[in-house]
Design a protein around this motif. Structure first.
Motif, PDB file in Angstrom:
ATOM      1  N   LYS A   1       0.834  -1.211   0.000  1.00 26.22           N
ATOM      2  CA  LYS A   1       0.000   0.000   0.000  1.00 26.22           C
ATOM      3  C   LYS A   1       0.868   1.260   0.000  1.00 26.22           C
ATOM      4  O   LYS A   1       0.542   2.247  -0.661  1.00 26.22           O
ATOM      5  CB  LYS A   1      -0.929   0.002   1.211  1.00 26.22           C
ATOM      6  CG  LYS A   1      -2.079  -0.993   1.098  1.00 26.22           C
ATOM      7  CD  LYS A   1      -2.974  -0.934   2.330  1.00 26.22           C
ATOM      8  CE  LYS A   1      -4.170  -1.866   2.193  1.00 26.22           C
ATOM      9  NZ  LYS A   1      -5.029  -1.849   3.406  1.00 26.22           N
ATOM     10  N   ALA A   2       1.980   1.203   0.743  1.00 23.66           N
ATOM     11  CA  ALA A   2       2.892   2.342   0.771  1.00 23.66           C
ATOM     12  C   ALA A   2       3.501   2.582  -0.601  1.00 23.66           C
ATOM     13  O   ALA A   2       3.638   3.728  -1.050  1.00 23.66           O
ATOM     14  CB  ALA A   2       3.982   2.114   1.820  1.00 23.66           C
ATOM     15  N   GLU A   3       3.853   1.506  -1.292  1.00 25.35           N
ATOM     16  CA  GLU A   3       4.430   1.634  -2.628  1.00 25.35           C
ATOM     17  C   GLU A   3       3.392   2.147  -3.626  1.00 25.35           C
ATOM     18  O   GLU A   3       3.708   2.966  -4.494  1.00 25.35           O
ATOM     19  CB  GLU A   3       4.988   0.286  -3.083  1.00 25.35           C
ATOM     20  CG  GLU A   3       6.196  -0.166  -2.268  1.00 25.35           C
ATOM     21  CD  GLU A   3       6.700  -1.530  -2.689  1.00 25.35           C
ATOM     22  OE1 GLU A   3       6.124  -2.098  -3.624  1.00 25.35           O
ATOM     23  OE2 GLU A   3       7.673  -2.017  -2.086  1.00 25.35           O
TER      24      GLU A   3
ATOM     25  N   LEU B   1       3.071   5.806  -3.289  1.00 24.24           N
ATOM     26  CA  LEU B   1       4.149   6.524  -3.967  1.00 24.24           C
ATOM     27  C   LEU B   1       3.860   6.645  -5.465  1.00 24.24           C
ATOM     28  O   LEU B   1       4.097   7.694  -6.073  1.00 24.24           O
ATOM     29  CB  LEU B   1       5.477   5.795  -3.754  1.00 24.24           C
ATOM     30  CG  LEU B   1       6.081   5.841  -2.349  1.00 24.24           C
ATOM     31  CD1 LEU B   1       7.336   4.985  -2.303  1.00 24.24           C
ATOM     32  CD2 LEU B   1       6.388   7.268  -1.937  1.00 24.24           C
ATOM     33  N   ILE B   2       3.326   5.562  -6.031  1.00 26.06           N
ATOM     34  CA  ILE B   2       3.011   5.562  -7.457  1.00 26.06           C
ATOM     35  C   ILE B   2       1.930   6.591  -7.763  1.00 26.06           C
ATOM     36  O   ILE B   2       2.003   7.337  -8.746  1.00 26.06           O
ATOM     37  CB  ILE B   2       2.554   4.163  -7.911  1.00 26.06           C
ATOM     38  CG1 ILE B   2       3.717   3.180  -7.810  1.00 26.06           C
ATOM     39  CG2 ILE B   2       2.028   4.200  -9.348  1.00 26.06           C
ATOM     40  CD1 ILE B   2       3.337   1.744  -8.088  1.00 26.06           C
ATOM     41  N   SER B   3       0.916   6.653  -6.903  1.00 22.61           N
ATOM     42  CA  SER B   3      -0.181   7.602  -7.131  1.00 22.61           C
ATOM     43  C   SER B   3       0.298   9.050  -7.032  1.00 22.61           C
ATOM     44  O   SER B   3      -0.307   9.950  -7.610  1.00 22.61           O
ATOM     45  CB  SER B   3      -1.311   7.360  -6.119  1.00 22.61           C
ATOM     46  OG  SER B   3      -0.880   7.666  -4.803  1.00 22.61           O
ATOM     47  N   LYS B   4       1.406   9.249  -6.324  1.00 27.68           N
ATOM     48  CA  LYS B   4       1.973  10.589  -6.198  1.00 27.68           C
ATOM     49  C   LYS B   4       3.000  10.871  -7.288  1.00 27.68           C
ATOM     50  O   LYS B   4       3.664  11.909  -7.283  1.00 27.68           O
ATOM     51  CB  LYS B   4       2.631  10.756  -4.823  1.00 27.68           C
ATOM     52  CG  LYS B   4       1.634  10.702  -3.663  1.00 27.68           C
ATOM     53  CD  LYS B   4       2.366  10.779  -2.330  1.00 27.68           C
ATOM     54  CE  LYS B   4       1.390  10.681  -1.170  1.00 27.68           C
ATOM     55  NZ  LYS B   4       2.084  10.697   0.153  1.00 27.68           N
ATOM     56  N   GLY B   5       3.154   9.911  -8.188  1.00 26.98           N
ATOM     57  CA  GLY B   5       4.081  10.102  -9.297  1.00 26.98           C
ATOM     58  C   GLY B   5       5.508   9.762  -8.979  1.00 26.98           C
ATOM     59  O   GLY B   5       6.415  10.059  -9.757  1.00 26.98           O
ATOM     60  N   GLU B   6       5.743   9.098  -7.828  1.00 31.15           N
ATOM     61  CA  GLU B   6       7.101   8.714  -7.464  1.00 31.15           C
ATOM     62  C   GLU B   6       7.364   7.288  -7.927  1.00 31.15           C
ATOM     63  O   GLU B   6       6.449   6.494  -8.122  1.00 31.15           O
ATOM     64  CB  GLU B   6       7.297   8.812  -5.947  1.00 31.15           C
ATOM     65  CG  GLU B   6       7.090  10.233  -5.417  1.00 31.15           C
ATOM     66  CD  GLU B   6       7.313  10.300  -3.921  1.00 31.15           C
ATOM     67  OE1 GLU B   6       8.177   9.545  -3.431  1.00 31.15           O
ATOM     68  OE2 GLU B   6       6.632  11.086  -3.255  1.00 31.15           O
ATOM     69  N   LYS B   7       8.625   6.966  -8.107  1.00 28.74           N
ATOM     70  CA  LYS B   7       9.009   5.652  -8.600  1.00 28.74           C
ATOM     71  C   LYS B   7       8.823   4.614  -7.521  1.00 28.74           C
ATOM     72  O   LYS B   7       9.219   4.800  -6.374  1.00 28.74           O
ATOM     73  CB  LYS B   7      10.477   5.665  -9.060  1.00 28.74           C
ATOM     74  CG  LYS B   7      10.925   4.367  -9.709  1.00 28.74           C
ATOM     75  CD  LYS B   7      12.353   4.488 -10.214  1.00 28.74           C
ATOM     76  CE  LYS B   7      12.805   3.186 -10.871  1.00 28.74           C
ATOM     77  NZ  LYS B   7      14.196   3.275 -11.350  1.00 28.74           N
ATOM     78  N   ARG B   8       8.195   3.493  -7.894  1.00 28.19           N
ATOM     79  CA  ARG B   8       7.995   2.406  -6.956  1.00 28.19           C
ATOM     80  C   ARG B   8       9.317   1.682  -6.721  1.00 28.19           C
ATOM     81  O   ARG B   8      10.015   1.330  -7.664  1.00 28.19           O
ATOM     82  CB  ARG B   8       6.960   1.424  -7.508  1.00 28.19           C
ATOM     83  CG  ARG B   8       6.785   0.163  -6.668  1.00 28.19           C
ATOM     84  CD  ARG B   8       5.675  -0.679  -7.230  1.00 28.19           C
ATOM     85  NE  ARG B   8       5.588  -1.969  -6.543  1.00 28.19           N
ATOM     86  CZ  ARG B   8       4.608  -2.828  -6.696  1.00 28.19           C
ATOM     87  NH1 ARG B   8       3.630  -2.556  -7.532  1.00 28.19           N
ATOM     88  NH2 ARG B   8       4.584  -3.978  -6.038  1.00 28.19           N
ATOM     89  N   PRO B   9       9.680   1.437  -5.431  1.00 26.85           N
ATOM     90  CA  PRO B   9      10.904   0.681  -5.168  1.00 26.85           C
ATOM     91  C   PRO B   9      10.832  -0.706  -5.736  1.00 26.85           C
ATOM     92  O   PRO B   9       9.760  -1.302  -5.800  1.00 26.85           O
ATOM     93  CB  PRO B   9      10.954   0.634  -3.612  1.00 26.85           C
ATOM     94  CG  PRO B   9      10.013   1.703  -3.148  1.00 26.85           C
ATOM     95  CD  PRO B   9       8.975   1.843  -4.222  1.00 26.85           C
TER      96      PRO B   9
END
Length: 205
Positions: free
Chosen positions: A185-187, A190-198
């Motif tokens: 869910k945390a990842e 991040l994706i929904s905020k446009g950040e790269k998923r680890p």
């Protein structure tokens, strides 16, 4: 199970044959052991299928004075490893032991695949608990309530003990399921905020 054991350790680095058997036996021991002859036959079988190949002994990260063959996993072997990790249908009667091996290498899978395996194992354990509870009730109802037969008492106590063991097992699996779900869910956040998923899958190890 033994195929998964061998391929799983070779996912990390090449190994001498005697190290494969030592690590495998340390994992499944102390009472169950893979004989040297059985392992040798398995290694030849895996090599014939193109899942492993002979490796330069110098590539093994553990120095050894022994002159023994060394083995490395192939790309086909990696594919087979992931196939075995996600195979929940084979050997249901021995699945608890297999799942414990899977757990050691769970970090090589994506969070989605980890969730799938934890969810399946929870359903597997819950079915066992339902079976044990039903059997205990049926057995108890058929007993002479005024008897107190030592054998019947021992049977019911063993059933209760086995249920307690599986309840602990399910608590352990549920903890890791929830932990993995929180991570996923945390990842996704991040994706929904446009950040790269680890990247949590080490399929290129």
């Amino acid at each position: 199970m033994y195929e998964l054991l061998v391929l799983s350790w070779l996912m990390y680095f090449p190994l001498h044959a005697y190290l494969i058997i030592k690590i495998s036996n340390d994992t499944i021991g102390p009472w169950e052991k893979i004989s040297q002859g059985s392992l040798s036959a398995l290694l030849k079988k895996l090599a014939a299928k193109g899942l492993i190949t002979e490796a330069d002994p110098a590539s093994v990260p553990f120095p050894s004075a022994r002159t023994t063959r060394s083995w490395a996993i192939t790309s086909q072997g990696r594919e087979r490893f992931f196939q075995l990790m996600l195979d929940t249908a084979a050997n249901p009667g021995n699945y608890q032991k297999i799942f414990h091996i899977i757990y050691l290498h769970m970090h090589l899978l994506s969070p989605d695949d980890q969730l799938y395996l934890y969810s399946h194992y929870l359903r597997y354990g819950q079915e066992i608990l339902r079976h044990l509870t039903t059997e205990a009730v049926d057995f108890d109802e058929k007993q002479d309530k005024g008897g107190g037969d030592p054998f019947n008492t021992a049977v019911l106590e063993l059933m209760a003990h086995t249920r307690e063991q599986w309840q602990l097992e399910m608590g352990w699996a549920r903890y890791h399921y929830e932990k993995t779900l929180t991570q996923l869910k945390a990842e996704q956040s991040l994706i929904s905020k446009g950040e790269k998923r680890p990247c949590n899958s080490n399929k290129e190890v």
